[in-house]
Scaffold this active site. Structure first.
Site, PDB file in Angstrom:
ATOM      1  N   LYS A   1      50.415  31.779  88.793  1.00 16.38           N
ATOM      2  CA  LYS A   1      49.272  32.390  89.171  1.00 16.38           C
ATOM      3  C   LYS A   1      48.447  31.908  90.335  1.00 16.38           C
ATOM      4  CE  LYS A   1      48.435  34.232  84.638  1.00 16.38           C
ATOM      5  NZ  LYS A   1      47.827  35.550  84.611  1.00 16.38           N
TER       6      LYS A   1
ATOM      7  N   LYS B   1      46.377  38.654  76.227  1.00 18.95           N
ATOM      8  CA  LYS B   1      45.034  38.805  75.876  1.00 18.95           C
ATOM      9  C   LYS B   1      44.936  39.375  74.356  1.00 18.95           C
ATOM     10  CE  LYS B   1      43.873  39.977  80.719  1.00 18.95           C
ATOM     11  NZ  LYS B   1      43.512  40.867  81.713  1.00 18.95           N
TER      12      LYS B   1
ATOM     13  N   ASP C   1      49.635  42.363  91.540  1.00 15.00           N
ATOM     14  CA  ASP C   1      48.420  42.411  90.726  1.00 15.00           C
ATOM     15  C   ASP C   1      47.213  43.034  91.483  1.00 15.00           C
ATOM     16  OD1 ASP C   1      46.542  41.081  88.594  1.00 15.00           O
ATOM     17  OD2 ASP C   1      45.985  39.528  90.181  1.00 15.00           O
TER      18      ASP C   1
ATOM     19  N   GLU D   1      52.787  36.069  90.400  1.00 18.51           N
ATOM     20  CA  GLU D   1      51.663  36.978  90.555  1.00 18.51           C
ATOM     21  C   GLU D   1      51.394  37.007  92.124  1.00 18.51           C
ATOM     22  OE1 GLU D   1      48.238  37.239  87.621  1.00 18.51           O
ATOM     23  OE2 GLU D   1      47.463  36.248  89.389  1.00 18.51           O
TER      24      GLU D   1
ATOM     25  N   ARG E   1      40.195  43.839  51.074  1.00 17.95           N
ATOM     26  CA  ARG E   1      39.948  43.765  52.682  1.00 17.95           C
ATOM     27  C   ARG E   1      40.726  42.936  53.551  1.00 17.95           C
ATOM     28  NH1 ARG E   1      38.444  47.059  55.793  1.00 17.95           N
ATOM     29  NH2 ARG E   1      37.280  47.684  53.862  1.00 17.95           N
TER      30      ARG E   1
END
Length: 290
Positions: free
Chosen positions: A174, A142, A225, A204, A107
């Site tokens: 950001k 992500k 963005d 960004e 597995r």
């Protein structure tokens, strides 16, 4: 592609990979079922077979998983290379060794292979939509916690590029950073004053005004963005050739081609790692005996 695996998993990334394998094996604990039904002398042969057409990624993990448990008696044969497309029914690998041990690691092997091949397959579909353009496909951060390096490796296998593996490779400003500093110029000045040499900086941008401010700063890349196509086109016309451009946000297989035709250097897609469906493989035990 084996060389790409060895090149990717070095130093810190290899340390993370081995730790991940250790955790994956430890999560299952001892295979009490197999231990009760098989003796140490029982051996097994198994084949890993693709149950769909897919790009393959993760096969070089198999010998690492087999060796990690200290099972020197296991043998393996990899029939294809990472990055190859296989058809349904293709035997991609064959294993032989103590039956109880192969059943224990089954597995873990399949989880890695199915997950990474799924990411490579989805990445290849996005890359296909970029054909005829100069735009390159990027992944994002992500990723599944703990699985970042294998998942980013799978993106490479599928034909994409890695954006940044960690927060050190490139400094990204950001909205929260920019708002805190009081503006893009102020934020860039803080970074360049704090670090010498300063890593590459990406900004960004949410609006055309922010693009105007960013191109006046010593930054390497500007990210557009969640902008609509007309605004992206306007922003790209403003960014000088000395700076890289990236488009991100609400990118799908349906629209990435049209966005690429606007001319950005890069398009980043979080779906590559956070939403890729697993490819389907099965491990078939073909013989068992002492």
């Amino acid at each position: 592609m084996a060389d790409k695996f060895e090149e990717f998993f070095q130093a810190e990334s290899r340390m993370f990979l081995l730790a991940l394998i250790r955790i994956a094996l430890a999560e299952d604990g001892p295979d009490m079922t197999s231990q009760a039904l098989f003796t140490d002398d029982d051996t097994a042969q198994a084949q890993i077979v693709a149950k769909q057409s897919t790009i393959v990624a993760g096969l070089p993990l198999i010998p690492l998983i087999l060796e990690f448990g200290g099972e020197a008696q296991c043998r393996h044969m990899l029939n294809v290379d990472d990055g190859e497309r296989v058809s349904e029914g293709t035997m991609v690998a064959a294993l032989e060794g103590p039956a109880a041990y192969l059943l224990k690691v089954e597995r873990v092997i399949m989880n890695f292979l199915c997950r990474l091949s799924g990411i490579a397959e989805l990445t290849s579909r996005y890359v296909q939509q970029l054909q005829g353009t100069q735009t390159k496909l990027l992944d994002t951060r992500k990723t599944t916690p703990g699985l970042r390096y294998p998942e980013k490796y799978a993106v490479l296998v599928g034909g994409g590029l890695n954006h940044r593996k960690n927060l050190v490779e490139m400094l990204m400003l950001k909205d929260n950073h920019i708002d805190r500093a009081g503006g893009i110029a102020q934020a860039v000045n803080r970074l360049t004053a704090e670090y010498s040499p300063c890593p590459p900086i990406e900004v960004e941008c949410r609006t055309i005004d922010e693009v105007k401010e960013a191109i006046s700063c010593p930054v390497q890349r500007i990210m557009l963005d969640n902008m609509p196509p007309d605004t992206i086109k306007q922003a790209l016309s403003m960014i000088p050739d000395t700076m890289e451009s990236e488009v991100s946000g609400n990118i799908s297989l349906d629209n990435i081609g049209s966005v690429a035709k606007l001319g950005p250097d890069f398009i980043s897609v979080g779906k590559l790692t956070h939403s890729a469906p697993a490819s389907d493989f099965s491990m078939q035990f073909v013989t068992t005996g002492a």
